[in-house]
Design an enzyme around this catalytic site. Structure first.
Site, mmCIF file in Angstrom:
data_model
loop_
_atom_site.group_PDB
_atom_site.id
_atom_site.type_symbol
_atom_site.label_atom_id
_atom_site.label_comp_id
_atom_site.label_asym_id
_atom_site.label_seq_id
_atom_site.Cartn_x
_atom_site.Cartn_y
_atom_site.Cartn_z
ATOM 1 N N LYS A 63 0.846 -1.201 0.000
ATOM 2 C CA LYS A 63 0.000 0.000 0.000
ATOM 3 C C LYS A 63 0.877 1.245 0.000
ATOM 4 C CE LYS A 63 -3.782 -2.430 2.209
ATOM 5 N NZ LYS A 63 -4.409 -2.892 3.441
ATOM 6 N N GLN A 109 -4.781 -2.097 9.859
ATOM 7 C CA GLN A 109 -4.642 -3.381 9.161
ATOM 8 C C GLN A 109 -5.142 -4.531 10.035
ATOM 9 O OE1 GLN A 109 -3.466 -3.791 5.868
ATOM 10 N NE2 GLN A 109 -4.140 -5.895 6.182
ATOM 11 N N ASP A 148 -11.136 2.181 4.424
ATOM 12 C CA ASP A 148 -11.316 0.730 4.235
ATOM 13 C C ASP A 148 -12.794 0.401 4.025
ATOM 14 O OD1 ASP A 148 -9.187 -0.980 4.052
ATOM 15 O OD2 ASP A 148 -8.903 -1.211 6.216
#
Ligand code: NAP
Length: 293
Positions: free
Chosen positions: A52, A96, A119
């Protein structure tokens, strides 16, 4: 059969994003800023976060990784989330997953400000998505729809079967395929471990989206002639034929199924690269106030 080249498509989209970021800069706008919070040292999570960061650098998005020790308490992590919610420099951030067992994942997801939830996992964004309102869409489902769109794959009125009902892939992608949009307008069936007569359900799929986490589960005999097959699964297995000593496989037996499918995504190089692209798009949308104004 036409393979869907997610790697090539993601490179094209990254070039488009890079041009957009450059235009924002030229116009004196704020450079989009993404933060990834990584707790502990899970190797897969490390790889995702590094990828990312690399993708952000490539397109000119500012990115930062906050690395926290596995032993961090839930309260300390929630404080960090609060700090990021209130940091005007940060347009969007992700925590994450998975998180260590002693941390309540849902609590952390719900602590993220929906306006910064790039997200798309916060219930507010999920709910808005289901209602068809502007929302940050979860990255993998959004990447799948982008692939269908860019390959001009007709979805209207088609029977779409989603195999898997996870919160991050199965449920949201099923909802998106159901929306009154293009791609979308499908008749959607969602299968899971309690589905009866799975083979019969799969056999009616014009579009089959597989996110079940079982290596090469879907074989040619389960797939309708001419179906579009999207394989979300990722499995890392040992190989003496690659430099790294590893190779990736999907949930679909690609070599068999490709003979029956009209379109199919390979693993690697299918859905995976599109996931990161969706996150970059959400970050730009956040910096430009496109979802919540
Ligand atoms: P998950 O949480 O692992 O859930 C798997 C789903 O498959 C569950 O709904 C489960 O049913 C269902 N299932 C499992 N075995 C089954 C069987 N024999 N028959 C019918 N249904 C079955 O799913 P996930 O997190 O979406 O991950 C799925 C795969 O996608 C994994 O390989 C993961 O690594 C990969 N993934 C890839 C990306 C990407 O960017 N390419 C992103 C996310 C995930 P129940 O609900 O009844 O248990």
């Amino acid at each position: 059969m036409e393979p869907i080249d997610g790697k090539k498509l993601s490179s094209t989209i990254k070039e488009e994003i890079a041009r957009e970021v450059e235009e924002i800069k030229q116009a004196g706008g704020k450079v989009p800023h993404l933060v990834a919070v990584l707790v502990g040292h899970d190797p897969a999570s490390e790889t995702y976060v590094n990828n990312k960061e690399k993708a952000c650098n490539k397109v000119g998005i500012e990115s930062e990784v906050i690395r926290l020790e596995e032993s961090i308490s839930q309260e300390e992590l929630l404080n960090k989330v609060d700090e990021l919610n209130n940091d005007p420099k940060v347009d969007g951030f992700i925590v994450q997953l998975p998180l260590p067992d002693h941390i309540d994942e849902q609590k952390v997801i719900e602590a993220v400000d929906p306006k910064k939830d790039v997200d798309g996992f916060h219930p507010v964004n999920m709910g808005r998505m289901v209602l068809g309102l502007p929302a940050y869409l979860p990255a993998t489902p959004a990447g799948i729809l982008e692939m269908l769109k860019r390959y001009n794959i007709e979805t209207e009125g088609k029977d779409c079967v989603v195999l898997g009902r996870s919160n991050i892939v199965g449920k949201p992608v099923a909802n998106l395929m159901l929306q009154k949009t293009t791609p979308g307008n499908c008749t959607v069936t969602v299968c899971h471990s309690r589905t009866k007569n799975l083979e019969q359900v799969l056999a009616k799929a014009d579009i089959l989206i597989v996110a079940m986490g079982k290596m090469e589960f879907v074989t040619a005999d389960m797939v309708k002639e001419g179906a579009v097959v999207i394989d979300v699964g990722i499995h890392r297995i040992r190989s003496d034929k690659t430099k790294s000593g590893w190779k990736l496989k999907g949930d679909v037996k690609f070599d068999e199924v490709k003979g029956k499918a009209s379109y199919i995504t390979p693993v690697p190089g299918g859905v995976g690269p599109m996931t990161i692209v969706s996150l970059l798009k959400n970050t730009i949308a956040a910096s430009q106030g496109r979802i919540y104004g």
